[in-house]
Design a protein around this motif. Structure first.
Motif, short mmCIF file in Angstrom:
data_model
loop_
_atom_site.label_atom_id
_atom_site.label_comp_id
_atom_site.label_asym_id
_atom_site.label_seq_id
_atom_site.Cartn_x
_atom_site.Cartn_y
_atom_site.Cartn_z
N GLU A 52 0.86 -1.19 0.00
CA GLU A 52 0.00 0.00 0.00
C GLU A 52 0.88 1.23 0.00
OE1 GLU A 52 -2.60 2.05 3.44
OE2 GLU A 52 -3.53 0.22 2.64
N THR A 53 0.44 2.28 -0.70
CA THR A 53 1.13 3.56 -0.67
C THR A 53 0.08 4.67 -0.76
OG1 THR A 53 2.99 4.84 -1.55
CG2 THR A 53 1.55 3.75 -3.16
N PHE A 54 0.50 5.87 -1.12
CA PHE A 54 -0.45 6.98 -1.24
C PHE A 54 0.02 7.93 -2.33
CE2 PHE A 54 2.74 8.15 1.83
CZ PHE A 54 3.07 9.46 1.51
N ALA A 55 -0.94 8.63 -2.92
CA ALA A 55 -0.68 9.74 -3.83
C ALA A 55 -1.10 11.02 -3.15
CB ALA A 55 -1.42 9.54 -5.14
N ASP A 56 -0.64 12.15 -3.70
CA ASP A 56 -0.86 13.45 -3.07
C ASP A 56 -1.80 14.31 -3.90
OD1 ASP A 56 1.30 13.19 -0.94
OD2 ASP A 56 2.47 12.91 -2.77
N LEU A 57 -2.72 15.00 -3.22
CA LEU A 57 -3.64 15.94 -3.86
C LEU A 57 -4.16 16.87 -2.78
CD1 LEU A 57 -5.08 16.71 -6.53
CD2 LEU A 57 -6.94 15.17 -5.84
N VAL A 58 -4.06 18.18 -3.02
CA VAL A 58 -4.39 19.17 -2.00
C VAL A 58 -5.55 20.05 -2.45
CG1 VAL A 58 -3.52 21.20 -0.74
CG2 VAL A 58 -2.06 19.21 -1.05
N ASP A 59 -6.51 20.29 -1.54
CA ASP A 59 -7.57 21.27 -1.73
C ASP A 59 -8.39 20.98 -2.98
OD1 ASP A 59 -9.12 23.45 -1.12
OD2 ASP A 59 -7.78 24.91 -2.04
N ALA A 60 -8.86 19.74 -3.10
CA ALA A 60 -9.59 19.33 -4.30
C ALA A 60 -10.94 18.71 -3.92
CB ALA A 60 -8.77 18.32 -5.10
N ILE A 61 -11.86 18.77 -4.86
CA ILE A 61 -13.10 18.01 -4.77
C ILE A 61 -12.93 16.81 -5.69
CG2 ILE A 61 -15.59 18.03 -5.16
CD1 ILE A 61 -15.41 21.13 -4.89
N VAL A 62 -12.80 15.64 -5.10
CA VAL A 62 -12.50 14.43 -5.88
C VAL A 62 -13.78 13.75 -6.29
CG1 VAL A 62 -11.33 12.20 -5.88
CG2 VAL A 62 -10.29 14.15 -4.71
N GLU A 64 -13.79 10.98 -8.84
CA GLU A 64 -13.57 9.57 -9.12
C GLU A 64 -12.12 9.21 -8.87
OE1 GLU A 64 -15.11 7.90 -12.84
OE2 GLU A 64 -16.02 9.85 -13.22
N ILE A 65 -11.92 8.00 -8.31
CA ILE A 65 -10.59 7.43 -8.16
C ILE A 65 -10.66 6.00 -8.67
CG2 ILE A 65 -8.70 6.84 -6.59
CD1 ILE A 65 -9.91 8.84 -4.59
N THR A 66 -9.80 5.67 -9.62
CA THR A 66 -9.76 4.31 -10.16
C THR A 66 -8.34 3.81 -10.11
OG1 THR A 66 -11.58 4.83 -11.66
CG2 THR A 66 -10.30 2.84 -12.13
N ASP A 73 -13.66 4.61 -3.31
CA ASP A 73 -14.60 5.63 -2.84
C ASP A 73 -13.82 6.87 -2.38
OD1 ASP A 73 -16.59 7.18 -1.77
OD2 ASP A 73 -17.19 5.73 -0.23
N PRO A 74 -14.01 8.03 -3.04
CA PRO A 74 -13.27 9.23 -2.62
C PRO A 74 -13.54 9.60 -1.16
CG PRO A 74 -14.26 9.56 -4.78
CD PRO A 74 -14.81 8.27 -4.25
N ALA A 75 -14.72 9.27 -0.66
CA ALA A 75 -15.06 9.65 0.71
C ALA A 75 -14.15 8.99 1.73
CB ALA A 75 -16.51 9.30 1.01
N THR A 76 -13.63 7.82 1.39
CA THR A 76 -12.74 7.11 2.33
C THR A 76 -11.29 7.09 1.85
OG1 THR A 76 -13.34 5.03 1.25
CG2 THR A 76 -14.59 5.67 3.21
N ALA A 77 -11.08 7.04 0.54
CA ALA A 77 -9.72 6.93 0.02
C ALA A 77 -8.98 8.26 0.06
CB ALA A 77 -9.74 6.39 -1.40
N TYR A 78 -9.72 9.38 -0.07
CA TYR A 78 -9.09 10.71 -0.10
C TYR A 78 -9.32 11.40 1.22
CZ TYR A 78 -8.10 15.55 -1.52
OH TYR A 78 -7.60 16.84 -1.62
N ALA A 79 -8.26 11.57 1.97
CA ALA A 79 -8.35 12.25 3.27
C ALA A 79 -7.01 12.86 3.60
CB ALA A 79 -8.77 11.26 4.36
N ASP A 80 -7.06 14.03 4.21
CA ASP A 80 -5.84 14.66 4.72
C ASP A 80 -4.80 14.86 3.63
OD1 ASP A 80 -4.85 15.82 7.02
OD2 ASP A 80 -3.70 14.07 7.61
N SER A 81 -5.27 15.29 2.45
CA SER A 81 -4.42 15.62 1.30
C SER A 81 -3.71 14.40 0.70
CB SER A 81 -3.37 16.68 1.67
OG SER A 81 -4.01 17.87 2.11
N ARG A 82 -4.21 13.21 1.01
CA ARG A 82 -3.61 11.99 0.47
C ARG A 82 -4.68 11.06 -0.07
NH1 ARG A 82 1.34 10.31 4.63
NH2 ARG A 82 2.52 12.26 4.36
N ILE A 83 -4.31 10.31 -1.10
CA ILE A 83 -5.18 9.27 -1.65
C ILE A 83 -4.54 7.93 -1.34
CG2 ILE A 83 -6.20 8.30 -3.74
CD1 ILE A 83 -6.06 11.12 -4.96
N THR A 84 -5.19 7.12 -0.54
CA THR A 84 -4.65 5.82 -0.17
C THR A 84 -4.78 4.85 -1.35
OG1 THR A 84 -5.27 6.18 2.13
CG2 THR A 84 -4.84 3.90 1.46
#
Length: 856
Positions: A52-62, A64-66, A73-84
């Motif tokens: 497992e790792t993470f990607a970075d994204l700041v101040d965005a409305i996400v 879709e993540i594929t 699910d962006p609601a759980t995968a994208y948090a605290d400026s990171r995408i798990t």
């Protein structure tokens, strides 16, 4: 929670796991004035399937993540400026569709609307970690990859990126929406922080540099309202000279195809070395008369960013620990290029008079740090990105060149480029190359110069024989107790004699120059034994070393009597530097320094000396003079500047600088009458053009004195309806000595909606010496703001407020006591504490200087 921070250990773990194959980034700049569409496709491999790792994204409305065809699910995968990113495969594809936010602080993708004509201009600024505000990234320098940008924008815009700009394609031939897409070719492998997108209704001019390795297209861009100020012929000549120099010296072809330079508005930095797509402050396209030092500095910025194309972009640091090397090298190289390849052949003199002084100051602040700072995370990088990184680092590299020799230095550098092209490297890699090419052991040198902080002081010590010759001659080296390292210095010593000339004053002429290696607390210089004592003994002649120097009693008397007799501009710069160091260290009185300046600045020939040294004298008057002497010294400074401006050659830099300084120093009825006369034309000085920038300087000086109010400021703004006019008007308003002006100004400074440059101009103008009564409440308000301003304004803008908004004019023992209490109990961010500490240190230094001046 990490938030926007990233640690060095996290980055190393991610780099060991991943290898990035490519980025494809689709940006839609037509979706509104608040956000833009951002779809990122990253292809990468993982060395441990299932990890497992993470990607970075700041101040965005996400949206879709594929990951590898599986929706997250962006609601759980994208948090605290990171995408798990769980369950990685050997080969991976990540697609993220989001709306990102336009910036008004210069971080990410900045959006600006020109008040002159309503045209829209966008530009990116990504260093250190802000590409993740525009697209999904692995935001660290050692995960390089090719980038493909596809940008949708209005079809009449210019769109520029790292690759050559393609012809725009209509979105749909049947579509009359006026939108088009620019499909850029993939880039060379590069780090996220040097990618770029610039878009808007920019004016474009194209040229070609015909170089030894082939043709390089050269683009220059600016806002439409600045076209008349784009001195493109000068800029092209400078760019071509720099390319010819660097391609020859580095023995490596320019690696990024084309080279665009874009002058952009509201920039929070000086410039940025995006690969093939350099962005620069559009204040570098002046609308009013500027002195030569302005153009010399602009040249250094242009050559600095070009040097990065090789050092930083072709070969990139592995982690931000080597940010110092990236910036220090470009800083050293830009002055080297200027001096060798452009009209600014005395660039190193300007460096000594101006840029190097910022390094000396930074290295004596409580926030000083080793050049090679231990950047454990991104927050540490932000705090340590300063004049230690730039000015001291460049000075130390200049010392390294003197230590090993220029030719061996270049040989090592050329091998370094070839060995690590399009990859990442560390300082250790460069050191290996330099040791091999020079045959000198450099690890010890690196330890004492790069991994310790503080500046040494070098003082001559000697005995004289009855015949006036030196007996034993020594150089004494000392260090501040808190930074006790004594270093090795390659040092020049100049012996200057007074000789009669055709004029009444004669000249100071170099009799002899020697070079020695200084080491330890005491270095015996046997070469000087038996030499006749000169009128001026100058340590560090030629300015190879980074050290404060002291003048012996005879030398100090010589330059006090007539520094202008010294023909060599670099030698004069070293004397100016020594005198200013002594003043700052409370070894020379502020009164004596101001008189030294008044007596000699009129004959100074170095462009930076002419413009910068009066600012040191002004600080001496306002902050370093004893309160009981200050009124008389202010009057002496003001009247002396008036004499200087009237005596200066018509139309000269001296005349312009002395007029600006006179305006800033004005406090008497005579001076105010002069300023008003210059504004309304009733007082004319031959050759002095009272153009728009000078008019604002006059208006602001009158406003600060309470001699004019809103009516004069509004009238001037009516003449100058540009963004620069709005910024200058804001500065003039907060300069006024009223509680209302300060309150409104401070509110605007702390307002996140106030644009970058407007905020900066206001901060520089609001807390003035001589206005202590009206700014008295602002120590507490400043300390209160220090708790939150970095979070509310962002690091760059917040740092400007904290660094330049400290109310130093209130300097007193009581201020020191209050700030100490705040420091003892605060939990403010590390960056905020740093700037408060620096402000306190400046006040403490001023109080010591005042005590020395009281003895004058």
């Amino acid at each position: 929670m990490p938030g926007t921070n990233l640690t060095r250990d996290e980055a190393a773990t991610r780099a060991a796991l991943l290898d990035v194959t490519s980025y494809s980034i689709d940006l839609d700049l037509t979706t509104g004035d608040k956000t833009f569409g951002s779809t990122t496709t990253i292809r990468f491999t993982a060395s441990e399937p299932g990890a497992e790792t993470f990607a970075d994204l700041v101040d965005a409305i996400v949206h879709e993540i594929t990951l590898n065809g599986v929706s997250l699910d962006p609601a759980t995968a994208y948090a605290d400026s990171r995408i798990t990113l769980p369950g990685l495969q050997a080969d991976n594809e990540l697609v993220v569709r989001a709306d990102c936010t336009y910036s008004h602080t210069g971080e990410g993708l900045h959006r600006f609307v020109d008040p002159v004509d309503g045209r829209v201009y966008l530009y990116s600024q990504f260093e250190v970690p802000d590409a993740r505000r525009v697209f999904t990234t692995f935001e660290q320098p050692d995960l390089k990859a090719p980038f493909t940008f596809n940008v949708t924008a209005p079809d009449h815009w210019k769109v520029v990126s790292n690759s050559p700009s393609p012809e725009p394609e209509p979105l749909d031939e049947a579509d009359e929406s006026g939108k088009a897409v620019w499909r850029f070719a993939p880039t060379k492998p590069m780090s996220t922080y040097i990618t770029a997108v610039v878009a808007g209704e920019y004016h474009e001019v194209q040229h070609v540099y015909h170089g030894k390795h082939g043709d390089i297209p050269l683009g220059h861009y600016c806002r439409q309202s600045l076209v008349e100020h784009l001195d493109v012929d000068v800029l092209v000549e400078l760019t071509q000279q720099s390319f010819a120099f660097f391609e020859e010296q580095f023995d490596y072809p320019y690696p990024f195809g084309k080279y665009d330079q874009l002058y952009v508005p509201e920039y929070n930095m000086g410039a940025m070395e995006n690969a093939g797509c350099v962005t620069l402050r559009d204040e570098y396209l002046p609308r009013s008369r500027q002195p030569r030092s302005f153009y010399e500095f602009r040249a250094s910025v242009i050559t600095h960013e070009m040097a990065h194309m090789w050092f930083g972009n072709l070969v990139t640091m592995q982690w931000w620990d080597d940010l110092w090397l990236n910036e220090s090298f470009a800083e050293w190289a830009c002055y080297w290029c200027e001096a060798e390849a452009t009209e600014y052949t005395d660039a190193w003199t300007g460096f000594t008079n101006a840029r190097k002084q910022t390094g000396y100051r930074a290295d004596q602040l409580p926030s000083t740090h080793p050049i090679a700072a231990d950047n454990v995370d991104l927050h540490a990088v932000e705090v340590n990105f300063d004049m230690i990184t730039y000015a001291k680092g460049a000075s130390v590299l200049k010392q390294l060149v003197a230590w090993v020799g220029l030719d061996p230095f270049l040989a090592g550098l050329r091998q370094y480029f070839k060995d690590h092209e399009f990859g990442n490297a560390t300082f250790a890699d460069l050191l290996v190359a330099l040791e091999k090419s020079s045959g000198r052991e450099l690890e010890g040198w690196a330890q004492e110069w790069l991994q310790t902080a503080g500046v040494n002081t070098l003082t001559p010590s000697f005995e004289l024989g009855a015949d006036g010759t030196y007996g034993a001659f020594r150089i004494l080296q000392t260090a501040a107790p808190e930074q006790p390292t004594l270093r090795r210095h390659r040092l020049g010593i100049g012996l200057y004699d007074a000789v009669p000339g055709s004029g009444a004053n004669g000249r100071l002429v170099l009799r002899e120059y020697i070079e020695v290696d200084v080491e330890g607390a005491e270095t015996v210089v046997a070469e000087l034994a038996g030499k006749q004592q000169p009128d001026l003994l100058l340590l560090n002649d030629q300015d190879h070393a980074f050290a404060k120097i002291r003048l012996d009693e005879r030398s100090l008397a010589t330059v006090t009597a007539g520094l202008s007799k010294l023909d060599d501009s670099l030698a004069r710069a070293l004397v100016w530097s020594s005198a200013w160091d002594m003043t700052r260290d409370a070894e020379m009185s502020a009164t004596d320094f101001v008189r030294l300046v008044l007596a000699n600045i009129g004959a100074e020939t170095d462009a930076w000396g002419v413009t910068r040294i009066p600012t040191y004298a002004a600080l001496a008057v306002n902050a370093y003079s004893a309160p009981e002497h200050r009124g008389a010294l202010r009057a002496e400074w003001e009247s002396g500047l008036r004499e200087l401006l009237l005596a200066a050659d018509p139309g000269s830099d001296h005349q312009l600088t002395f007029t600006r300084s006179y305006a800033a120093a004005a406090h008497s009825d005579q001076a105010f009458a002069d300023l008003e006369g210059l504004l309304d034309g009733t007082w004319a000085v031959e050759g002095l053009a009272v153009d728009q920038d000078l008019r604002w300087a006059l208006v602001t000086a009158l406003a600060a004195a309470g001699r004019s109010g809103e009516a004069l400021i509004a009238a001037e703004l009516g003449r100058d309806k540009t963004i620069a006019g709005k910024e200058k008007a804001a500065a003039a308003r907060v300069a006024q000595p009223t509680a209302e002006a300060k309150a409104e100004g401070w509110r605007a400074i702390l307002d996140p909606g106030t644009p970058n440059e407007t905020c900066r101009e206001m901060v520089f103008s609001i807390f003035r010496y001589g206005q202590e009564d009206v700014i008295a409440p602002y120590l507490e308000q400043y300390l209160e703001a220090a708790d939150t301003v970095i979070d509310t304004l962002g690091f760059h803008k917040g740092s400007v407020v904290l660094e330049f908004g400290f109310p130093k004019a209130l300097g007193s023992p009581e201020l020191i006591e209050r700030v100490d209490a705040w420091l003892a109990g605060t939990d403010a961010p590390k960056g905020a504490v740093r700037y408060v500490n620096e402000g306190r240190a400046d006040v403490a230094r001023a109080l010591a200087a005042q005590a020395r001046d009281a003895q004058a």
